[in-house]
Design a protein around this motif. Structure first.
Motif, PDB file in Angstrom:
ATOM      1  N   GLY A 185      31.500  46.891 -43.799  1.00 59.30           N
ATOM      2  CA  GLY A 185      31.139  47.586 -42.567  1.00 59.30           C
ATOM      3  C   GLY A 185      30.164  46.822 -41.703  1.00 59.30           C
ATOM      4  N   GLU A 186      29.758  45.635 -42.151  1.00 62.49           N
ATOM      5  CA  GLU A 186      28.752  44.861 -41.432  1.00 62.49           C
ATOM      6  C   GLU A 186      29.322  43.642 -40.717  1.00 62.49           C
ATOM      7  N   VAL A 187      30.559  43.311 -40.979  1.00 60.23           N
ATOM      8  CA  VAL A 187      31.209  42.172 -40.323  1.00 60.23           C
ATOM      9  C   VAL A 187      32.507  42.636 -39.680  1.00 60.23           C
ATOM     10  N   ARG A 188      32.875  41.978 -38.607  1.00 60.73           N
ATOM     11  CA  ARG A 188      34.173  42.235 -37.967  1.00 60.73           C
ATOM     12  C   ARG A 188      35.109  41.083 -38.344  1.00 60.73           C
ATOM     13  N   VAL A 189      36.233  41.453 -38.938  1.00 63.34           N
ATOM     14  CA  VAL A 189      37.205  40.450 -39.384  1.00 63.34           C
ATOM     15  C   VAL A 189      38.443  40.561 -38.499  1.00 63.34           C
ATOM     16  N   TYR A 190      38.773  39.477 -37.847  1.00 60.85           N
ATOM     17  CA  TYR A 190      39.898  39.481 -36.916  1.00 60.85           C
ATOM     18  C   TYR A 190      41.203  39.045 -37.590  1.00 60.85           C
ATOM     19  N   ARG A 191      41.104  38.068 -38.475  1.00 59.72           N
ATOM     20  CA  ARG A 191      42.295  37.552 -39.178  1.00 59.72           C
ATOM     21  C   ARG A 191      41.934  37.410 -40.652  1.00 59.72           C
ATOM     22  N   PRO A 192      42.133  38.453 -41.433  1.00 61.02           N
ATOM     23  CA  PRO A 192      41.613  38.479 -42.809  1.00 61.02           C
ATOM     24  C   PRO A 192      42.204  37.435 -43.750  1.00 61.02           C
ATOM     25  N   GLU A 193      43.391  36.932 -43.461  1.00 61.59           N
ATOM     26  CA  GLU A 193      44.020  35.993 -44.389  1.00 61.59           C
ATOM     27  C   GLU A 193      43.835  34.528 -43.992  1.00 61.59           C
ATOM     28  N   GLU A 194      43.066  34.292 -42.950  1.00 60.41           N
ATOM     29  CA  GLU A 194      42.817  32.917 -42.530  1.00 60.41           C
ATOM     30  C   GLU A 194      41.670  32.324 -43.352  1.00 60.41           C
ATOM     31  N   ASP A 195      41.886  31.109 -43.887  1.00 65.90           N
ATOM     32  CA  ASP A 195      40.862  30.483 -44.725  1.00 65.90           C
ATOM     33  C   ASP A 195      39.648  30.018 -43.925  1.00 65.90           C
ATOM     34  N   ASN A 196      39.820  29.767 -42.641  1.00 64.33           N
ATOM     35  CA  ASN A 196      38.683  29.425 -41.790  1.00 64.33           C
ATOM     36  C   ASN A 196      37.997  30.727 -41.369  1.00 64.33           C
ATOM     37  N   ALA A 197      37.300  31.314 -42.349  1.00 66.17           N
ATOM     38  CA  ALA A 197      36.746  32.658 -42.147  1.00 66.17           C
ATOM     39  C   ALA A 197      35.692  32.705 -41.050  1.00 66.17           C
ATOM     40  N   TRP A 198      35.002  31.585 -40.809  1.00 69.25           N
ATOM     41  CA  TRP A 198      33.976  31.609 -39.769  1.00 69.25           C
ATOM     42  C   TRP A 198      34.593  31.719 -38.376  1.00 69.25           C
ATOM     43  N   ALA A 199      35.810  31.240 -38.208  1.00 68.23           N
ATOM     44  CA  ALA A 199      36.509  31.399 -36.935  1.00 68.23           C
ATOM     45  C   ALA A 199      37.262  32.717 -36.877  1.00 68.23           C
ATOM     46  N   ALA A 200      37.531  33.318 -38.038  1.00 68.09           N
ATOM     47  CA  ALA A 200      38.338  34.533 -38.105  1.00 68.09           C
ATOM     48  C   ALA A 200      37.492  35.792 -38.221  1.00 68.09           C
ATOM     49  N   SER A 201      36.162  35.654 -38.085  1.00 70.21           N
ATOM     50  CA  SER A 201      35.264  36.801 -38.173  1.00 70.21           C
ATOM     51  C   SER A 201      33.968  36.482 -37.427  1.00 70.21           C
ATOM     52  N   ASP A 202      33.080  37.478 -37.365  1.00 73.56           N
ATOM     53  CA  ASP A 202      31.769  37.241 -36.750  1.00 73.56           C
ATOM     54  C   ASP A 202      30.691  37.052 -37.809  1.00 73.56           C
ATOM     55  N   ALA A 203      31.099  36.644 -39.006  1.00 75.35           N
ATOM     56  CA  ALA A 203      30.164  36.554 -40.129  1.00 75.35           C
ATOM     57  C   ALA A 203      29.026  35.569 -39.874  1.00 75.35           C
ATOM     58  N   VAL A 204      29.304  34.457 -39.190  1.00 72.20           N
ATOM     59  CA  VAL A 204      28.244  33.467 -38.950  1.00 72.20           C
ATOM     60  C   VAL A 204      27.091  34.097 -38.179  1.00 72.20           C
ATOM     61  N   ALA A 205      27.412  34.904 -37.178  1.00 73.79           N
ATOM     62  CA  ALA A 205      26.363  35.569 -36.397  1.00 73.79           C
ATOM     63  C   ALA A 205      25.599  36.586 -37.241  1.00 73.79           C
ATOM     64  N   VAL A 206      26.282  37.196 -38.212  1.00 77.24           N
ATOM     65  CA  VAL A 206      25.617  38.153 -39.099  1.00 77.24           C
ATOM     66  C   VAL A 206      24.693  37.432 -40.070  1.00 77.24           C
ATOM     67  N   LEU A 207      25.077  36.243 -40.519  1.00 76.56           N
ATOM     68  CA  LEU A 207      24.285  35.491 -41.483  1.00 76.56           C
ATOM     69  C   LEU A 207      23.041  34.855 -40.860  1.00 76.56           C
ATOM     70  N   ALA A 208      23.144  34.470 -39.592  1.00 79.51           N
ATOM     71  CA  ALA A 208      22.091  33.674 -38.949  1.00 79.51           C
ATOM     72  C   ALA A 208      20.703  34.298 -39.037  1.00 79.51           C
ATOM     73  N   PRO A 209      20.520  35.598 -38.753  1.00 80.40           N
ATOM     74  CA  PRO A 209      19.157  36.152 -38.817  1.00 80.40           C
ATOM     75  C   PRO A 209      18.530  36.085 -40.203  1.00 80.40           C
TER      76      PRO A 209
END
Length: 336
Positions: free
Chosen positions: A85-109
């Motif tokens: 519930g804390e990340v938005r995943v746009y393409r769940p089966e893509e191995d380049n997860a940093w491009a397929a989600s907003d996880a990098v922005a969630v991790l940065a802080p």
């Protein structure tokens, strides 16, 4: 009196033998491990569950949240966990997860570099095997047919290192649904065998990662020793509730609350059902800023699932918590 007579052996034996063998087969887990020796992971992002059959969006979040709970129990002091519930995943089966989600922005802080994080992707497919048997009387006369259906769940937990686009660990297994099992949770879990399977696979995956998980900094003492998550803010759940009448909506709310907190007694869940979304504190260590009965409404203005409170223990700067005391008064606390 009805019984299974001789004609069963002649007409229905093969389907029944196949079904019985499938139902009695023990769990089998396969592990494929390719974890680099120099891998150091300070964070694990758990994706929403990928069902290979139709399921409502909130189910994908709540089942993966149960896997986050496993992670906190097994390795909560070893790494930061981020839930579905804390990340938005746009393409769940893509191995380049940093491009397929907003996880990098969630991790940065949290000061976590993209190359120091892993993604845990859980998925399952459901296979149905059908058969039938004949019901005969004591004279061997056919009285009718009984259809039988066996459901098998095939589950996989994949651990991905997105920075290298490499699957470093894959754990898979299967579980057979028991149609005759006692229902002890008022229907809160529509697939208990699947839930148990995925929890076991997650434990196995974390075991395979044990040498690679390294906290970004030493954790401070626990802020709470027991919590209960009130999951009204689960993505997709509010829309589902709005589409139901009052009685059905209340039944669904209580089922989701029970699924989120399998170890909490029904009487306590009844009391929690009237509270707003948040993290209810059930027990705390001596000297803690929080108190039993507190409800953590938010952390730094965002929802507060269990992993968010655990992450505060390893944050570089304090987090601002909005807390509702048992008296009903809302206060602001700096945690940890």
């Amino acid at each position: 009196m009805k019984r299974l007579g001789p004609s069963l052996l002649a007409r229905g034996l093969l389907p029944l033998v196949a079904l019985a063998a499938l139902a009695c087969r023990g769990p089998s887990v396969q592990v494929k491990r390719d974890v680099p020796e120099d891998l150091g992971a300070s964070a694990v992002v758990v994706y929403p569950f990928l069902f290979r059959w139709q399921a409502p969006p909130w189910r994908a979040v709540e089942l993966s949240q149960r896997l986050v709970d496993v992670g906190l129990a097994e390795a909560g002091d070893a790494t930061l966990f981020f839930g579905p519930g804390e990340v938005r995943v746009y393409r769940p089966e893509e191995d380049n997860a940093w491009a397929a989600s907003d996880a990098v922005a969630v991790l940065a802080p949290h000061g976590v570099r993209p190359d120091a994080a892993l993604v845990l992707r859980p998925r399952a497919e459901r296979r149905v095997q059908s058969g039938e048997r004949e019901l005969v009387d004591s004279h061997g006369r056919t009285m009718g047919r009984s259809a039988q259906e066996t459901v098998v769940y095939l589950g996989t937990v994949e651990v991905l290192h997105p920075a290298s686009q490499r699957v470093v660990l894959e754990v898979s297994g299967e579980a057979t649904a028991d149609p005759f099992a006692d229902v002890t949770d008022d229907g809160a879990d529509p697939a208990p065998e699947l839930t148990r399977l995925m929890e076991d696979l997650t434990r196995e995956a974390l075991k395979g990662l044990s040498g690679a998980l390294r906290p970004p900094r030493a954790p401070s003492p626990p802020l709470a020793t027991e919590v209960a998550w009130i999951p009204w803010e689960t993505p997709g759940l509010a829309a589902e509730l709005e589409g139901k009448d009052l009685l059905d909506a209340e039944v669904l709310r209580r089922q989701r609350l029970r699924f989120a907190n399998p170890g909490v007694a029904p009487a306590e869940l009844d009391a929690l059902a009237g509270l707003p979304a948040g993290l209810h504190v059930r027990a705390v260590p001596p000297g803690a800023k929080l108190a039993a009965g507190d409800l953590v409404l938010s952390l730094d203005g965002r929802p507060a699932p269990p992993q968010a409170l655990e992450r505060v223990r390893m944050m570089q700067v304090p987090a601002e918590a909005s807390v509702r005391r048992s008296s009903g008064r809302i206060v602001s606390l700096q945690l940890p």
